[in-house]
Scaffold this motif. Structure first.
Motif, short mmCIF file in Angstrom:
data_model
loop_
_atom_site.label_atom_id
_atom_site.label_comp_id
_atom_site.label_asym_id
_atom_site.label_seq_id
_atom_site.Cartn_x
_atom_site.Cartn_y
_atom_site.Cartn_z
N ARG A 2 -7.84 -0.71 8.76
CA ARG A 2 -7.34 -0.50 7.47
C ARG A 2 -5.71 -0.73 7.54
O ARG A 2 -5.07 -0.17 8.55
CB ARG A 2 -7.66 0.99 6.77
N ILE A 3 -5.27 -1.06 6.32
CA ILE A 3 -3.91 -1.17 6.16
C ILE A 3 -2.94 0.22 6.47
O ILE A 3 -1.75 -0.03 7.15
CB ILE A 3 -3.37 -1.61 4.88
N HIS A 4 -3.61 1.12 6.19
CA HIS A 4 -2.79 2.47 6.41
C HIS A 4 -2.36 2.68 7.69
O HIS A 4 -1.52 3.60 8.13
CB HIS A 4 -3.52 3.76 5.51
N ASN A 5 -3.40 2.07 8.56
CA ASN A 5 -3.09 2.34 10.17
C ASN A 5 -2.10 1.46 10.69
O ASN A 5 -1.53 1.50 11.76
CB ASN A 5 -4.36 1.89 10.78
N THR A 87 0.57 -7.60 -3.28
CA THR A 87 0.62 -6.36 -2.82
C THR A 87 -0.72 -6.10 -2.13
O THR A 87 -1.59 -7.02 -2.10
CB THR A 87 0.85 -5.59 -3.75
N THR A 88 -0.89 -5.12 -1.38
CA THR A 88 -2.09 -4.66 -0.72
C THR A 88 -1.93 -2.98 -1.22
O THR A 88 -1.12 -2.39 -1.78
CB THR A 88 -2.32 -5.08 0.76
N THR A 89 -3.31 -2.33 -0.63
CA THR A 89 -3.38 -1.06 -0.71
C THR A 89 -3.67 -0.39 0.84
O THR A 89 -4.12 -1.14 1.49
CB THR A 89 -4.73 -0.56 -1.81
N PRO A 90 -3.52 0.78 0.85
CA PRO A 90 -3.55 1.55 2.05
C PRO A 90 -4.95 1.42 2.65
O PRO A 90 -5.25 1.29 3.80
CB PRO A 90 -3.30 2.99 1.87
N ASP A 91 -5.93 1.23 1.81
CA ASP A 91 -7.41 1.20 2.23
C ASP A 91 -7.99 -0.21 2.39
O ASP A 91 -8.98 -0.48 2.84
CB ASP A 91 -8.29 2.08 1.36
N LEU A 109 3.58 -7.65 2.97
CA LEU A 109 2.92 -7.21 1.53
C LEU A 109 3.52 -5.67 1.38
O LEU A 109 3.08 -5.03 2.16
CB LEU A 109 1.43 -7.39 1.66
N PRO A 110 3.98 -5.36 0.21
CA PRO A 110 4.38 -4.11 -0.08
C PRO A 110 2.74 -3.40 -0.31
O PRO A 110 1.84 -3.89 -0.71
CB PRO A 110 5.02 -4.05 -1.40
N VAL A 111 2.68 -2.09 0.27
CA VAL A 111 1.32 -1.46 0.01
C VAL A 111 1.63 -0.31 -1.00
O VAL A 111 2.59 0.36 -1.36
CB VAL A 111 1.40 -0.78 1.57
N ILE A 112 0.72 -0.37 -1.99
CA ILE A 112 0.88 0.31 -3.30
C ILE A 112 -0.44 1.22 -3.04
O ILE A 112 -1.54 0.89 -3.16
CB ILE A 112 0.69 -0.65 -4.65
N ARG A 117 2.80 3.56 -6.60
CA ARG A 117 3.87 3.56 -5.83
C ARG A 117 3.80 2.86 -4.67
O ARG A 117 2.96 2.70 -4.07
CB ARG A 117 4.11 5.21 -5.61
N VAL A 118 5.18 2.41 -4.06
CA VAL A 118 5.26 1.73 -3.11
C VAL A 118 5.25 2.72 -1.88
O VAL A 118 6.10 3.53 -1.77
CB VAL A 118 6.69 0.80 -2.93
N VAL A 119 4.19 2.63 -1.09
CA VAL A 119 4.02 3.51 0.00
C VAL A 119 4.35 3.22 1.50
O VAL A 119 4.22 4.03 2.72
CB VAL A 119 2.70 4.51 -0.01
N GLY A 120 4.27 1.74 1.47
CA GLY A 120 4.64 1.14 2.87
C GLY A 120 4.82 -0.39 2.71
O GLY A 120 4.62 -0.75 1.65
#
Length: 145
Positions: A2-5, A87-91, A109-112, A117-120
């Motif tokens: 997953r992106i959040h990793n 953009t993409t998402t954390p999951d 890709l900014p992570v929204i 909100r931009v979180v990464g």
């Protein structure tokens, strides 16, 4: 995966009114090549080191250093940023993000999050780093020839 990793946090952002010189300094001091542009907590664009280089005067310009600095002081991130941002998402699945970056020929890709909100930020380098950490494949595709 997953992106959040994979994503880089905390994310360094810029406001639309930031001068190009300040944006270039911010990018250089943090060792980054992209700045998501945020206004009132919402992503409104992205500016890259390439955008900045294209906006800065050439070294062979006929402008004096004083003239170049004066003109650049009036140019802001909003003047050169790209307003249409993928953009993409954390999951999101990292493979989907990698496919999007390849398809659209973008390096990040900014992570929204769900609130917008931009979180990464996830970059091609982040994806490659994860891929390389997995080690050589069982088929030997990565072996030297």
């Amino acid at each position: 995966m997953r992106i959040h990793n994979l994503m880089s946090t905390p994310v360094i952002t810029a406001v639309p009114t930031l001068s190009l010189l300040a944006a270039a300094h911010l990018m250089r001091s943090h060792g980054i090549r992209r700045l998501p542009v945020v206004d009132a907590g919402t992503l409104v664009g992205i500016v890259t080191d390439r955008d900045l280089r294209e906006a800065l005067p050439s070294r062979v310009s006929s402008l004096s250093p004083w003239e170049a600095t004066t003109r650049l002081a009036a140019v802001t991130v909003a003047d050169v940023m790209r307003r249409s941002v993928l953009t993409t998402t954390p999951d999101a699945d990292a493979r989907d993000a990698a496919h999007t970056m390849l398809l659209h020929r973008v390096g990040a890709l900014p992570v929204i999050d769900a609130a917008g909100r931009v979180v990464g930020v996830v970059t091609v380098s982040d994806v490659l780093r994860d891929y390389a950490a997995a080690g050589p494949s069982a088929t030997g595709a990565g072996a030297a020839r």
